[in-house]
Design a protein around this motif. Structure first.
Motif, mmCIF file in Angstrom:
data_model
loop_
_atom_site.group_PDB
_atom_site.id
_atom_site.type_symbol
_atom_site.label_atom_id
_atom_site.label_comp_id
_atom_site.label_asym_id
_atom_site.label_seq_id
_atom_site.Cartn_x
_atom_site.Cartn_y
_atom_site.Cartn_z
ATOM 1 N N VAL A 79 0.742 -1.177 -0.344
ATOM 2 C CA VAL A 79 0.262 -0.273 0.067
ATOM 3 C C VAL A 79 0.812 1.425 0.034
ATOM 4 C CG1 VAL A 79 -2.057 -0.822 1.316
ATOM 5 C CG2 VAL A 79 -0.387 0.205 2.516
ATOM 6 N N SER A 80 0.487 2.276 -0.711
ATOM 7 C CA SER A 80 0.502 3.499 0.083
ATOM 8 C C SER A 80 -0.374 4.240 0.585
ATOM 9 C CB SER A 80 0.723 4.243 -1.440
ATOM 10 O OG SER A 80 -0.494 4.684 -1.603
ATOM 11 N N ALA A 99 -4.347 4.775 3.344
ATOM 12 C CA ALA A 99 -3.682 3.877 2.332
ATOM 13 C C ALA A 99 -4.448 3.534 1.203
ATOM 14 C CB ALA A 99 -3.523 2.460 3.606
ATOM 15 N N SER A 100 -4.139 2.774 0.308
ATOM 16 C CA SER A 100 -4.289 2.724 -0.973
ATOM 17 C C SER A 100 -3.391 1.917 -1.411
ATOM 18 C CB SER A 100 -4.059 3.754 -1.429
ATOM 19 O OG SER A 100 -5.047 5.046 -1.173
ATOM 20 N N SER A 101 -4.052 0.763 -1.634
ATOM 21 C CA SER A 101 -3.689 -0.128 -2.333
ATOM 22 C C SER A 101 -2.914 -0.457 -4.039
ATOM 23 C CB SER A 101 -4.613 -1.601 -2.634
ATOM 24 O OG SER A 101 -3.720 -2.382 -3.927
ATOM 25 N N VAL A 134 -9.396 1.101 8.369
ATOM 26 C CA VAL A 134 -10.972 1.237 8.707
ATOM 27 C C VAL A 134 -11.595 1.443 7.446
ATOM 28 C CG1 VAL A 134 -12.835 2.207 9.655
ATOM 29 C CG2 VAL A 134 -10.869 2.624 10.758
ATOM 30 N N VAL A 135 -12.215 0.612 6.594
ATOM 31 C CA VAL A 135 -12.626 0.385 5.349
ATOM 32 C C VAL A 135 -13.984 0.270 5.508
ATOM 33 C CG1 VAL A 135 -12.375 -0.898 3.352
ATOM 34 C CG2 VAL A 135 -10.476 -1.273 5.053
ATOM 35 N N PRO A 153 -13.067 -0.506 -1.288
ATOM 36 C CA PRO A 153 -12.412 -1.175 -0.632
ATOM 37 C C PRO A 153 -11.386 -1.138 -0.671
ATOM 38 C CG PRO A 153 -13.811 -2.919 -2.586
ATOM 39 C CD PRO A 153 -14.517 -1.498 -2.475
ATOM 40 N N SER A 154 -11.180 -1.452 -1.341
ATOM 41 C CA SER A 154 -9.158 -1.787 -1.420
ATOM 42 C C SER A 154 -8.793 -0.287 -1.105
ATOM 43 C CB SER A 154 -8.927 -1.364 -2.826
ATOM 44 O OG SER A 154 -9.214 -0.200 -4.678
ATOM 45 N N VAL A 155 -9.939 1.477 -0.574
ATOM 46 C CA VAL A 155 -9.041 2.101 0.377
ATOM 47 C C VAL A 155 -9.209 2.345 1.539
ATOM 48 C CG1 VAL A 155 -8.980 4.962 0.228
ATOM 49 C CG2 VAL A 155 -8.679 3.492 -1.441
ATOM 50 N N GLY A 156 -8.799 2.336 2.600
ATOM 51 C CA GLY A 156 -8.604 2.587 4.081
ATOM 52 C C GLY A 156 -8.385 3.438 4.911
ATOM 53 N N ARG A 157 -8.095 3.838 6.222
ATOM 54 C CA ARG A 157 -7.620 5.564 7.040
ATOM 55 C C ARG A 157 -7.829 4.577 8.432
ATOM 56 N NH1 ARG A 157 -10.802 9.297 8.989
ATOM 57 N NH2 ARG A 157 -9.533 10.520 8.079
#
Length: 357
Positions: A79-80, A99-101, A134-135, A153-157
């Protein structure tokens, strides 16, 4: 269709200095990093750089994966990480991260980010990130290939997911002056702010460099400078009026007209021509002994209709309220108002900027 014809008034008003300007140099900074999310439920990456990163991490933990062996971990994703470091952030403060896949991971739900350094534009580490993601989105797939997905769903905080390790030097305490940068450059606002500060603190305390920047003499002592700025930022300043603008949203048909919009003497007529073409082919059947062939004969029906035109008449230097009243009295159709405004602008009768978004 025209969803709304909004009348917006931008009268001269008094706003707090903190709401219309910021102190030059007091700004946030962007941070970025690269890390691994683990603990996924079979939705990890299947990319070479994820395997390489995973192998390097295991080596740091003293575990050596033999060469040529692909770990093929389905529970790990690369992830970035990006975050915003606010001004005056000190070591130990917490900041939010996203965070991003980077690979082909379909979901980061349930994953945990391992310790990741976050760097600034200068390449130095300013924060360390770690925690459970947290997605907000989710996805599901069936055996027949059908699927459903809500949000991404491929990005979370991770709220408060990074700890600040290094403070960024601020120019707030340097020099003998402070400069306020207006959010909306305006010569009238700059002049009013300069005059207000000089009336309060004495002549030549503040001067305007241009329509956006006002420089103020400030004490060098840190504590005095904080109280000095606290007094200034709560000061009410009269802001200048907005420029005359007409904004048209071409997608929704919404029109917003500013208070200072005026129209010179003009008359506009607007109508519509509708042309309808209907194809109704017929079949030509020859006589039984004629020796001919059955063919399809094209047959078209063309009809044209023109709706009655409406004439819009505006008096000299019409105000916004008069424009709205005239249009409402005529009973303009939804598309007519947009066409009339564009025609007035082309004719030079509309004294305002016409912006189409």
């Amino acid at each position: 269709m025209l969803l709304g014809f909004a009348l917006v008034s931008f009268d001269v008003s008094a706003d707090r200095l903190k709401d219309i300007a910021n102190v030059q140099g007091v700004r946030s900074n962007q941070l970025v990093g690269y890390g691994l999310v683990v603990g996924l439920s079979g939705t990890g990456d299947n990319t070479p750089f994820t395997s390489q990163t995973f192998r390097n991490m295991m080596n740091k933990f003293g575990i050596t994966i033999p060469e040529g062996v692909d770990p093929k971990s389905k529970n790990v994703a690369a992830v970035s990480i990006h975050a915003e470091l606010p001004p005056f952030a000190k070591p130990g403060h917490k900041i939010d991260i996203t965070a991003s896949s980077l690979g082909d991971s379909k979901s980061l739900r349930g994953g945990s980010l391992l310790m990741t350094p976050l760097k600034g534009a200068d390449g130095r580490v300013y924060a360390l990130a770690q925690g459970s993601l947290v997605v907000g989105g989710f996805g599901a797939e069936g055996a027949d290939g059908s699927s459903i997905q809500v949000n991404v769903p491929s990005v979370g905080r991770i709220p408060n997911g990074a700890t600040v390790e290094r403070a960024i030097a601020s120019p707030f305490h340097r020099g003998d002056t402070l400069t306020f940068d207006l959010h909306r450059p305006d010569f009238t606002t700059a002049m009013n702010l300069t005059k207000k500060i000089n009336d309060l603190l004495g002549p030549n305390t503040a001067y305007a460099s241009d329509a956006a920047s006002i420089t103020v003499k400030a004490p060098r002592d840190a504590s005095q400078r904080v109280s000095f700025l606290s007094m200034l930022e709560n000061m009410n300043v009269e802001t200048g009026e907005e420029a005359a603008r007409v904004i048209i949203n071409s997608r929704t048909g919404t029109i917003v007209v500013g208070q200072n919009v005026k129209v010179l003497p003009a008359a506009v007529t607007h109508g519509s021509l509708s042309v309808t073409i209907t194809e109704d082919p017929a079949v030509s059947q020859p006589n039984p002994l004629g020796g001919g062939q059955t063919v399809v004969v094209p047959r078209s029906d063309v009809d044209a209709e023109q709706e009655p035109s409406r004439m819009f008449q505006f008096g000299p230097a019409a105000t916004l309220s008069q424009i709205v009243q005239a249009v409402n009295q005529v009973g303009a159709a939804p598309g007519d108002i947009m066409a009339v405004l564009e025609a007035l602008k082309q004719a030079g009768a509309l004294k305002a900027d016409l912006i189409v978004i």
